[in-house]
Motif scaffolding. Structure first.
Motif, PDB file in Angstrom:
ATOM      1  N   ASP A 175      -5.660   3.013  -8.153  1.00 12.44           N
ATOM      2  CA  ASP A 175      -6.471   1.795  -8.114  1.00 12.44           C
ATOM      3  C   ASP A 175      -5.568   0.559  -8.174  1.00 12.44           C
ATOM      4  O   ASP A 175      -5.820  -0.386  -8.925  1.00 12.44           O
ATOM      5  N   THR A 201       0.827  -1.203   0.000  1.00 13.29           N
ATOM      6  CA  THR A 201       0.000   0.000   0.000  1.00 13.29           C
ATOM      7  C   THR A 201       0.866   1.258   0.000  1.00 13.29           C
ATOM      8  O   THR A 201       0.572   2.232  -0.717  1.00 13.29           O
ATOM      9  N   HIS A 255      -9.798  -3.708   8.140  1.00 13.86           N
ATOM     10  CA  HIS A 255     -10.150  -4.623   7.049  1.00 13.86           C
ATOM     11  C   HIS A 255     -11.392  -5.428   7.413  1.00 13.86           C
ATOM     12  O   HIS A 255     -12.308  -5.598   6.603  1.00 13.86           O
ATOM     13  N   ARG A 257      -4.976   5.450  -2.942  1.00 16.27           N
ATOM     14  CA  ARG A 257      -6.077   5.023  -3.805  1.00 16.27           C
ATOM     15  C   ARG A 257      -5.970   5.537  -5.227  1.00 16.27           C
ATOM     16  O   ARG A 257      -6.697   5.083  -6.123  1.00 16.27           O
ATOM     17  N   HIS A 300     -11.739  -1.326  -1.025  1.00 15.86           N
ATOM     18  CA  HIS A 300     -10.293  -1.489  -0.901  1.00 15.86           C
ATOM     19  C   HIS A 300      -9.923  -1.227   0.558  1.00 15.86           C
ATOM     20  O   HIS A 300      -9.673  -0.079   0.957  1.00 15.86           O
ATOM     21  N   GLU A 334      -9.084  -1.755 -12.270  1.00 11.93           N
ATOM     22  CA  GLU A 334     -10.237  -2.119 -11.443  1.00 11.93           C
ATOM     23  C   GLU A 334     -10.293  -3.645 -11.326  1.00 11.93           C
ATOM     24  O   GLU A 334     -10.128  -4.356 -12.315  1.00 11.93           O
ATOM     25  N   ASP A 341      -7.368   1.203   2.028  1.00 15.61           N
ATOM     26  CA  ASP A 341      -7.633   2.643   2.032  1.00 15.61           C
ATOM     27  C   ASP A 341      -7.587   3.193   3.455  1.00 15.61           C
ATOM     28  O   ASP A 341      -7.225   4.358   3.678  1.00 15.61           O
ATOM     29  N   LYS A 363      -3.642  -6.610  -5.638  1.00 18.15           N
ATOM     30  CA  LYS A 363      -3.486  -6.263  -7.052  1.00 18.15           C
ATOM     31  C   LYS A 363      -2.008  -6.338  -7.365  1.00 18.15           C
ATOM     32  O   LYS A 363      -1.228  -5.503  -6.921  1.00 18.15           O
ATOM     33  N   ASN A 389      -4.024  -0.714  -5.039  1.00 20.25           N
ATOM     34  CA  ASN A 389      -3.874  -1.359  -3.731  1.00 20.25           C
ATOM     35  C   ASN A 389      -4.869  -2.506  -3.594  1.00 20.25           C
ATOM     36  O   ASN A 389      -5.575  -2.843  -4.546  1.00 20.25           O
ATOM     37  N   ASP A 390      -4.940  -3.120  -2.426  1.00 18.96           N
ATOM     38  CA  ASP A 390      -5.698  -4.367  -2.277  1.00 18.96           C
ATOM     39  C   ASP A 390      -7.190  -4.170  -2.525  1.00 18.96           C
ATOM     40  O   ASP A 390      -7.678  -3.040  -2.678  1.00 18.96           O
ATOM     41  N   CYS A 391      -7.918  -5.267  -2.556  1.00 16.88           N
ATOM     42  CA  CYS A 391      -9.324  -5.215  -2.944  1.00 16.88           C
ATOM     43  C   CYS A 391     -10.125  -6.260  -2.183  1.00 16.88           C
ATOM     44  O   CYS A 391      -9.602  -7.306  -1.799  1.00 16.88           O
ATOM     45  N   TRP A 421     -18.118  -3.838  -2.966  1.00 16.31           N
ATOM     46  CA  TRP A 421     -16.686  -3.975  -3.171  1.00 16.31           C
ATOM     47  C   TRP A 421     -15.977  -2.799  -2.508  1.00 16.31           C
ATOM     48  O   TRP A 421     -16.588  -1.827  -2.053  1.00 16.31           O
TER      49      TRP A 421
END
Length: 548
Positions: free
Chosen positions: A157, A101, A213, A154, A169, A351, A172, A345, A159-161, A167
């Motif tokens: 687009d 991140t 999270h 962010r 992230h 996305e 963030d 990601k 970082n993790d998801c 949906w």
């Protein structure tokens, strides 16, 4: 009084009388589908009479409310304060999320549109013992620091998801967590007494990440905010508020107050993510949520109270105003499930619903090359996909007006991969090679999406959580290539070990433009030394990312 004024007052009075006569509805209790780690109690109906009169005892001292907080709020506060995190898998995953991140934030600094919204409100302002912003020389108050770090994270687009009914992230939240932890530690090192005077370690930040999270992800599992027009950053604001409150030393009751303030705070609409209003705000929306979270916690720290039934209050509560009158549903209690199953990601700044489609295109490029063919030989492409992909990023014929349109269009991303055998952040700006390519644009409009109900079912299955795409390419000579299916992207729990070396390479690439090679090597080595990293003071760690 004019006739118009009399009519207006008469109409307003009727409306108020009608509202005061409303009979309160019973609100359905939360439905739990599995046993909770943190129990959720049944919510009773709340009767809240409406009156236009001010209190006749307005000068009397405020009497503390005896109303019970909505159980959804109580459960989050209890989890944050009372649930230890004992999962080493969660902590190991959190370390990877942490460095990944930060790397994504540094990468965003290479883009002028991101850099121009960062920094202090008044140029040159430096806050003593304030939050330091990685990759810059800014030292800001924690509220603005949370915005800066959150916006950087962010922006691309990358970082993790987390994919579910909603949906989002979850990393963030690091914008609020890191800004607050850094400010607390610098202040306490200088003799302050924030958060009980503690100088926080990286391990404390990792634990806050795990809990943020979990809060965001568990709420997202069964509750679709996008379907009522709200953006998923509402969950960033709620989760960041909860964990930031704990870091600042608020007790459990004050944390409930802060969480209620996050729910009542104005919620962002998704319109900036969709045509005709797609724009760069989607890239700093999470930073905005982090900023608001820290600001609300500081208000509660100074004595601001909360609203116990902010969710369930008839007529005026969140459920009735913003959620169609329906209470939240929960699949599981709060633990460490989300961090353990989060999606990285790794391969493409795109996305997430498109990741497997782009990977399928990259695999097909090898087959095309072996046949002596290129993207120019493609007649059409059919993408068999899941419902969320179609709803969010299926933009076959929509004009690509800006960066935000392109990185949320599955056709554009797949077409760019076919034409250039790559997909990078530099492929999205208006003047990029991909954005100005006639072949990319032509092929984009020849890529169609069709839903596969099984793909959609697997997407929501808590044991699978796959994000499947399958491409079938038809060439201009009539040849149809065998369908290329990719169910789980690199970075999925099922491919986590395969992904780790690539996550590390990604982190190193993102550090490279900002620091000398020896410093990059130091940061990469530290990121792999769990014991040393965990025990490092967070402000000293952030100092390693500061540029003079």
């Amino acid at each position: 009084m004019s006739a118009f004024s009399r009519n207006l007052c008469s109409s307003a009075s009727r409306t108020l009388r009608q509202r005061s006569a409303i009979t309160c509805r019973a609100v359905r209790p939360i439905a739990l589908r599995t046993a909770s780690i943190t129990p959720i109690t049944t919510r009773a109906a709340v009767f809240a009479p409406f009156s236009t009169m001010s209190s006749l005892k307005s000068s009397a001292p405020v009497v503390p409310s005896k109303r019970e907080f909505d159980p959804e709020i109580k459960d989050v506060a209890s989890y944050v304060h009372n649930t230890p995190i004992n999962s080493e898998l969660a902590f190991d995953t959190a370390r990877w999320v942490f460095i990944d991140t930060l790397g994504c934030g540094l990468k965003a600094l290479e883009f002028d549109q991101c850099k121009k919204i960062l920094g202090p409100v008044v140029p040159g302002t430096v806050v003593p013992n304030g939050t330091k912003v990685p990759g810059t020389n800014y030292q800001l108050d924690p509220v603005l620091g949370a915005f800066n770090i959150g916006a950087m994270i962010r922006w691309l687009d990358f970082n993790d998801c987390w994919l579910a009914a909603e949906w989002g992230h979850p990393s963030d939240n690091l914008g609020a967590i890191l800004a607050t932890a850094d400010w607390i530690s610098r202040t306490n090192r200088a003799g302050g007494n924030l958060g009980n005077g503690k100088i926080l370690k990286v391990r404390d930040v990792l634990e806050a990440m795990i809990k943020a999270h979990e809060i965001q992800g568990c709420m997202a599992l069964e509750n679709s905010f996008n379907k009522v027009g709200l953006d998923h950053v509402v969950l960033v604001k709620v989760a960041s508020t909860a964990v930031t409150a704990k870091m600042l030393g608020l007790n459990e009751a004050q944390t409930r107050d802060a969480i209620s303030q996050a729910w009542v705070d104005g919620q962002a609409m998704r319109t900036y993510r969709h045509s005709p209003n797609t724009m760069s705000r989607k890239s700093w929306a999470a930073g905005d949520a982090c900023e608001k979270a820290v600001n609300l916690c500081l208000k509660v720290l100074r004595g601001e109270g909360g609203m116990p039934t902010v969710l369930s209050a008839p007529t005026w509560g969140f459920y009735d105003v913003n959620f169609g009158g329906k209470p939240f549903q929960f699949q599981r209690g709060y633990g460490s499930y989300v961090m353990e199953n989060v999606l990285f990601k790794v391969s493409y700044p795109a996305e997430f619903h498109s990741q497997t489609a782009v990977e399928a295109a990259q695999r097909l490029n090898k087959k095309l090359k072996a046949m002596g063919k290129t993207a120019a030989d493609i007649e059409s492409v059919v993408n068999r996909t899941h419902e969320a992909c179609i709803r969010i990023i299926d933009k076959q014929f929509k004009p690509m007006e800006n960066f935000a349109d392109r990185d949320h269009c599955v056709q554009y991303m797949v077409s760019t991969m076919f034409v250039f055998d790559r997909l990078e952040a530099t492929d999205y700006p208006d003047d990029s090679e991909a954005a100005t390519s006639q072949l990319v644009e032509s092929l984009r409009q020849r890529i169609s999406c069709v839903e596969d109900p099984q793909f959609t079912k697997d997407y929501h299955d808590p044991e699978k959580r796959t994000i499947s795409n399958a491409l079938t390419v038809k060439l201009k000579d009539g040849t149809v290539l065998p369908e290329e299916v990719v169910e789980a992207p690199l970075g999925h729990r099922l491919r986590r070990e395969e992904a780790k070396p690539e996550i590390l390479k990604k982190y190193k690439r993102h550090l490279g433009p900002h620091f000398p090679a020896e410093h990059v090597d130091k940061l990469v080595a530290l990121g792999q030394d769990a014991k040393t990293l965990d025990n490092m003071d967070i402000d000293k760690y952030v100092d390693l990312y500061v540029k003079n």
